[in-house]
Design a protein around this motif. Structure first.
Motif, PDB file in Angstrom:
ATOM      1  N   PRO A   1      13.430  -8.282   4.289  1.00  0.00           N
ATOM      2  CA  PRO A   1      12.227  -8.675   5.034  1.00  0.00           C
ATOM      3  C   PRO A   1      11.054  -8.955   4.100  1.00  0.00           C
ATOM      4  CG  PRO A   1      13.309  -6.842   6.132  1.00  0.00           C
ATOM      5  CD  PRO A   1      14.036  -7.044   4.819  1.00  0.00           C
ATOM      6  N   ALA A   2      10.392 -10.083   4.326  1.00  0.00           N
ATOM      7  CA  ALA A   2       9.281 -10.507   3.458  1.00  0.00           C
ATOM      8  C   ALA A   2       8.008  -9.732   3.784  1.00  0.00           C
ATOM      9  CB  ALA A   2       9.049 -12.000   3.609  1.00  0.00           C
ATOM     10  N   LYS A   3       7.091  -9.672   2.816  1.00  0.00           N
ATOM     11  CA  LYS A   3       5.809  -8.993   3.006  1.00  0.00           C
ATOM     12  C   LYS A   3       4.624  -9.960   2.922  1.00  0.00           C
ATOM     13  CE  LYS A   3       7.384  -4.506   1.256  1.00  0.00           C
ATOM     14  NZ  LYS A   3       7.181  -3.454   0.224  1.00  0.00           N
ATOM     15  N   TRP A   4       4.768 -11.030   2.162  1.00  0.00           N
ATOM     16  CA  TRP A   4       3.666 -11.974   2.008  1.00  0.00           C
ATOM     17  C   TRP A   4       4.219 -13.360   1.694  1.00  0.00           C
ATOM     18  CZ3 TRP A   4       2.601 -14.392  -2.799  1.00  0.00           C
ATOM     19  CH2 TRP A   4       3.385 -13.927  -3.876  1.00  0.00           C
ATOM     20  N   SER A   5       3.370 -14.361   1.818  1.00  0.00           N
ATOM     21  CA  SER A   5       3.798 -15.732   1.565  1.00  0.00           C
ATOM     22  C   SER A   5       2.744 -16.472   0.756  1.00  0.00           C
ATOM     23  CB  SER A   5       4.033 -16.470   2.882  1.00  0.00           C
ATOM     24  OG  SER A   5       4.410 -17.822   2.652  1.00  0.00           O
ATOM     25  N   GLU A   6       3.187 -17.174  -0.259  1.00  0.00           N
ATOM     26  CA  GLU A   6       2.293 -18.012  -1.064  1.00  0.00           C
ATOM     27  C   GLU A   6       2.079 -19.326  -0.331  1.00  0.00           C
ATOM     28  OE1 GLU A   6       1.891 -19.457  -5.745  1.00  0.00           O
ATOM     29  OE2 GLU A   6       3.770 -18.626  -4.992  1.00  0.00           O
ATOM     30  N   LEU A   7       0.824 -19.720  -0.155  1.00  0.00           N
ATOM     31  CA  LEU A   7       0.496 -20.941   0.586  1.00  0.00           C
ATOM     32  C   LEU A   7       0.196 -22.121  -0.317  1.00  0.00           C
ATOM     33  CD1 LEU A   7      -1.762 -19.417   3.402  1.00  0.00           C
ATOM     34  CD2 LEU A   7       0.692 -19.916   3.463  1.00  0.00           C
ATOM     35  N   LYS A   8      -0.147 -21.840  -1.583  1.00  0.00           N
ATOM     36  CA  LYS A   8      -0.400 -22.914  -2.552  1.00  0.00           C
ATOM     37  C   LYS A   8       0.338 -22.584  -3.835  1.00  0.00           C
ATOM     38  CE  LYS A   8      -4.854 -24.560  -0.835  1.00  0.00           C
ATOM     39  NZ  LYS A   8      -6.275 -24.876  -1.172  1.00  0.00           N
ATOM     40  N   SER A   9       0.893 -23.591  -4.469  1.00  0.00           N
ATOM     41  CA  SER A   9       1.683 -23.369  -5.683  1.00  0.00           C
ATOM     42  C   SER A   9       0.805 -22.939  -6.839  1.00  0.00           C
ATOM     43  CB  SER A   9       2.450 -24.641  -6.062  1.00  0.00           C
ATOM     44  OG  SER A   9       3.377 -24.966  -5.050  1.00  0.00           O
ATOM     45  N   PHE A  10       1.327 -22.020  -7.638  1.00  0.00           N
ATOM     46  CA  PHE A  10       0.633 -21.587  -8.842  1.00  0.00           C
ATOM     47  C   PHE A  10       0.732 -22.667  -9.907  1.00  0.00           C
ATOM     48  CE2 PHE A  10       0.513 -19.570 -13.013  1.00  0.00           C
ATOM     49  CZ  PHE A  10      -0.610 -18.762 -12.903  1.00  0.00           C
ATOM     50  N   GLY A  11      -0.308 -22.815 -10.713  1.00  0.00           N
ATOM     51  CA  GLY A  11      -0.233 -23.728 -11.851  1.00  0.00           C
ATOM     52  C   GLY A  11      -1.310 -24.783 -11.876  1.00  0.00           C
ATOM     53  N   GLU A  12      -2.121 -24.860 -10.823  1.00  0.00           N
ATOM     54  CA  GLU A  12      -3.201 -25.844 -10.782  1.00  0.00           C
ATOM     55  C   GLU A  12      -4.503 -25.205 -11.251  1.00  0.00           C
ATOM     56  OE1 GLU A  12      -3.438 -27.345  -6.847  1.00  0.00           O
ATOM     57  OE2 GLU A  12      -1.426 -28.221  -6.850  1.00  0.00           O
ATOM     58  N   VAL A  13      -5.379 -26.007 -11.869  1.00  0.00           N
ATOM     59  CA  VAL A  13      -6.696 -25.524 -12.272  1.00  0.00           C
ATOM     60  C   VAL A  13      -7.498 -25.241 -11.002  1.00  0.00           C
ATOM     61  CG1 VAL A  13      -8.792 -26.044 -13.548  1.00  0.00           C
ATOM     62  CG2 VAL A  13      -6.583 -26.881 -14.378  1.00  0.00           C
ATOM     63  N   GLN A  14      -8.106 -24.087 -10.928  1.00  0.00           N
ATOM     64  CA  GLN A  14      -8.817 -23.678  -9.721  1.00  0.00           C
ATOM     65  C   GLN A  14      -9.890 -22.653 -10.080  1.00  0.00           C
ATOM     66  OE1 GLN A  14      -8.182 -20.152  -8.949  1.00  0.00           O
ATOM     67  NE2 GLN A  14      -7.155 -20.314 -10.929  1.00  0.00           N
ATOM     68  N   ASN A  15     -10.645 -22.212  -9.074  1.00  0.00           N
ATOM     69  CA  ASN A  15     -11.687 -21.227  -9.336  1.00  0.00           C
ATOM     70  C   ASN A  15     -11.732 -20.170  -8.243  1.00  0.00           C
ATOM     71  OD1 ASN A  15     -13.520 -20.537 -11.376  1.00  0.00           O
ATOM     72  ND2 ASN A  15     -15.269 -21.153 -10.143  1.00  0.00           N
ATOM     73  N   VAL A  16     -10.547 -19.822  -7.723  1.00  0.00           N
ATOM     74  CA  VAL A  16     -10.484 -18.818  -6.666  1.00  0.00           C
ATOM     75  C   VAL A  16      -9.763 -17.548  -7.097  1.00  0.00           C
ATOM     76  CG1 VAL A  16     -10.614 -20.551  -4.840  1.00  0.00           C
ATOM     77  CG2 VAL A  16      -8.378 -19.795  -5.663  1.00  0.00           C
ATOM     78  N   ASN A  17      -9.035 -17.591  -8.220  1.00  0.00           N
ATOM     79  CA  ASN A  17      -8.359 -16.388  -8.714  1.00  0.00           C
ATOM     80  C   ASN A  17      -8.398 -16.370 -10.239  1.00  0.00           C
ATOM     81  OD1 ASN A  17      -5.859 -17.659  -9.869  1.00  0.00           O
ATOM     82  ND2 ASN A  17      -5.553 -18.279  -7.737  1.00  0.00           N
ATOM     83  N   TRP A  18      -7.885 -15.270 -10.803  1.00  0.00           N
ATOM     84  CA  TRP A  18      -7.907 -15.122 -12.265  1.00  0.00           C
ATOM     85  C   TRP A  18      -6.612 -15.583 -12.921  1.00  0.00           C
ATOM     86  CZ3 TRP A  18     -10.263  -9.495 -12.711  1.00  0.00           C
ATOM     87  CH2 TRP A  18     -11.625  -9.543 -12.382  1.00  0.00           C
ATOM     88  N   ALA A  19      -5.671 -16.099 -12.143  1.00  0.00           N
ATOM     89  CA  ALA A  19      -4.464 -16.746 -12.673  1.00  0.00           C
ATOM     90  C   ALA A  19      -3.745 -15.885 -13.719  1.00  0.00           C
ATOM     91  CB  ALA A  19      -4.795 -18.114 -13.252  1.00  0.00           C
ATOM     92  N   GLN A  20      -3.388 -14.676 -13.316  1.00  0.00           N
ATOM     93  CA  GLN A  20      -2.616 -13.780 -14.162  1.00  0.00           C
ATOM     94  C   GLN A  20      -3.370 -13.362 -15.427  1.00  0.00           C
ATOM     95  OE1 GLN A  20       1.455 -15.095 -14.803  1.00  0.00           O
ATOM     96  NE2 GLN A  20       1.579 -16.019 -12.789  1.00  0.00           N
ATOM     97  N   THR A  21      -4.621 -12.994 -15.264  1.00  0.00           N
ATOM     98  CA  THR A  21      -5.411 -12.466 -16.373  1.00  0.00           C
ATOM     99  C   THR A  21      -5.764 -11.016 -16.067  1.00  0.00           C
ATOM    100  OG1 THR A  21      -6.407 -14.646 -16.761  1.00  0.00           O
ATOM    101  CG2 THR A  21      -7.501 -12.762 -17.763  1.00  0.00           C
ATOM    102  N   GLY A  22      -5.415 -10.110 -16.968  1.00  0.00           N
ATOM    103  CA  GLY A  22      -5.790  -8.717 -16.818  1.00  0.00           C
ATOM    104  C   GLY A  22      -4.813  -7.907 -15.995  1.00  0.00           C
ATOM    105  N   PRO A  23      -5.122  -6.606 -15.777  1.00  0.00           N
ATOM    106  CA  PRO A  23      -4.210  -5.708 -15.069  1.00  0.00           C
ATOM    107  C   PRO A  23      -3.905  -6.183 -13.649  1.00  0.00           C
ATOM    108  CG  PRO A  23      -5.914  -4.453 -16.194  1.00  0.00           C
ATOM    109  CD  PRO A  23      -6.309  -5.894 -16.287  1.00  0.00           C
TER     110      PRO A  23
END
Length: 559
Positions: A424-446
């Motif tokens: 059973p799934a817990k969450w779903s990604e709605l946009k693919s990772f890898g695009e330049v953006q300004n809404v998350n830290w894109a795998q930076t830090g803990p």
């Protein structure tokens, strides 16, 4: 005489009263110019109870040096930065360091003693942690975690292996890690082959090194792209792409050959450390690679081209030119998720059995990035800094920092939806990772992205990249993950060890890389020059290099 004594006593009493009054007038009024010590009532009075938000009753600023991320437009204006500041009441004054000069900048800052409060996402090595931790530059986090680290303590309780991995000899913890248990990354030394060519030529998926040789030869001579030209490139590699070195996949059919991390070519067996490139099996692997090269089955550019040049070959707009390549995923040599869809037509070659029966899928040990968060001795509020980082391990915060906003970049799973692992799934990604953006830290830090977390994402079916990588890894690589030999983990080292290792390893590894290329190309004859190659390595003090690694490994495993 009596009058004189009375007068003197009266004067003394008056002076005592005045001094007492002066002392009392300063009490509790903050007139002292001394800086309060860290961890005193001044700091404690700002903190809310551990595990609650906001972290502080008044806004506090932390100075944070962070590695630049090409997928993040601006850390200061980033949506997650603003959201997390509002939640924690901690404002970040960012110093962004370009990724390509990250290590150089880190070395300069540590040497200059002009530190920020926090070093973040800079991948500080265990050796650097040990050196600057023992010098007092990096603060031990043990007591801070015990008092303030709600999420960190929970992580340690669930995963004592993580705590063990980040604990230096002597017992101190100097950094918090980024946990990213990328299942397919853990066995990333893969080969990919263009399945339509196999089908067209009536060939089976190769399972041995000899069968691969025959397949590549057919790709070169039987015109699988059907254009009547001998333009097919059987195998092309970029040494600058992710997990795409020429020996990263193929040499593991001869000898265990972990290629990535700080301990390149180094393995541990029965508690003893050794290197792959001095073994007779390495010599046999070189001869096999030379055979492929001499017959035009490996592109000559495989030693020099960058990732963009390789992708141009993989995405040739007219005919398919590329038969096979190596790398952690198809995006190394094609346009991942591109419109042509060519990326999805490549499938993995299983670990090949070599002439001696060897079949290894090295464990890359990439699930834990140490040195993702450190507090320096310049921090005035280390408790607040620790609480700020500790919160990043929370489930929602990990989703926000790595993927973005709920119901925009990700959402909670719906009832009945199935995850990548079939559960059973817990969450779903709605946009693919890898695009330049300004809404998350894109795998930076803990962050805390365990295997369970990552594989609980909603499966989008057979064309879902994560599903493809999961299945390819599970079916073609996990069965060949050895149990009697392993990759050496990142090691803590003393200043003396790290200094000596730096000189020795560069000299040795540069020579090994040089001779690998010369032996494969044929500029050097492996049969005639093997003894000279080994004696040269001996002269470079390879024995001492292994000895230092062994000392550090023993200290770490027996702590």
């Amino acid at each position: 005489m009596r009058k004189t004594w009375v007068t003197l006593i009266a004067i003394l009493l008056l002076l005592t009263t005045v001094l007492s009054a002066c002392s009392g007038s300063n009490e509790g009024k903050g007139t002292t110019t001394d800086t309060p010590k860290e961890g005193t009532a001044t700091t404690d009075s700002l903190l809310t109870p551990p595990g609650t938000y906001p972290i502080t009753k008044e806004k506090v600023t932390l100075k944070v040096m962070v590695r630049g991320n090409p997928l993040v437009e601006n850390f200061s204006t980033n949506e997650f930065t603003k959201w997390y500041e509002e939640k924690t009441n901690v404002h970040i004054e960012w110093e962004v360091v370009p990724e390509q000069s990250m290590q150089e900048k880190l070395n300069l800052v540590l040497a200059s003693e002009d530190y920020p409060d926090v070093i973040f996402g800079m991948n500080v090595s265990p050796a650097q942690e040990m050196i600057y931790g023992t010098q007092g530059v990096f603060l031990p986090l043990n007591d801070l975690i015990e008092k303030q680290g709600t999420q960190t303590k929970k992580m340690f309780a669930d995963r004592p292996d993580i705590k063990a991995a980040i604990t230096a000899p002597g017992g101190n913890i100097y950094s918090l890690p980024e946990v990213n248990e990328c299942y397919h990354c853990s066995m990333s030394q893969k080969m990919w082959i263009y399945k339509p060519w196999l089908d067209k030529l009536g060939l089976s998926m190769p399972t041995t090194t000899e069968e691969l040789y025959n397949v590549l030869k057919a790709f070169k001579t039987k015109d699988p792209n059907g254009n009547g030209k001998a333009d097919e490139i059987p195998l092309s590699i970029s040494p600058k792409s992710w997990r795409s070195s020429i020996d990263g996949f193929l040499m593991n059919s001869f000898v265990y050959n972990p290629m990535y991390g700080s301990t390149k070519h180094l393995f541990v067996q029965d508690g003893k450390l050794d290197v792959s490139y001095t073994k007779p099996e390495w010599k046999e692997g070189l001869k096999y690679l030379h055979k492929l090269y001499a017959e035009g089955l490996i592109a000559p550019e495989s030693f020099t081209q960058d990732d963009n040049q390789l992708i141009q070959i993989g995405e040739n707009p007219k005919e398919v030119l590329l038969g096979a390549s190596t790398g952690g995923h198809q995006g190394v040599f094609t346009q991942l998720l591109g419109e042509s869809g060519r990326w999805s037509e490549y499938t993995t070659v299983p670990v090949l059995k070599g002439p001696g029966g060897v079949q290894y899928a090295p464990n890359d040990a990439t699930s834990l990035t140490t040195g993702a968060f450190l507090i320096t001795n310049k921090a005035k509020n280390p408790e607040i800094a620790l609480r700020w980082a500790d919160g990043l391990y929370e489930y929602e915060h990990t989703l926000r920092s790595n993927y973005g906003r709920p119901d925009i970049e990700w959402r909670d799973a719906k009832e009945g939806e199935i995850g990548i692992d079939g559960k059973p799934a817990k969450w779903s990604e709605l946009k693919s990772f890898g695009e330049v953006q300004n809404v998350n830290w894109a795998q930076t830090g803990p962050a805390l992205r365990s295997n369970e977390f990552r594989l609980s994402a909603v499966s989008k079916g057979e064309k879902d990249l994560e599903v493809i990588l999961y299945n390819e890894t599970k079916n073609n690589y996990e069965p060949y993950k050895p149990t009697n030999i392993a990759t050496v983990p990142p090691l803590f080292m003393t200043n003396e060890q790290a200094t000596e290792i730096a000189d020795l390893s560069k000299t040795v590894n540069d020579y090994v890389d040089e001779m690998l290329a010369r032996f494969v190309i044929g500029d050097a004859d492996v049969d005639k020059e093997w003894n000279t190659y080994i004696s040269t390595l001996d002269g470079m003090n390879l024995k001492r290099l292994i000895e230092i690694y062994q000392e550090a490994y023993d200290a770490q495993t027996k702590k």
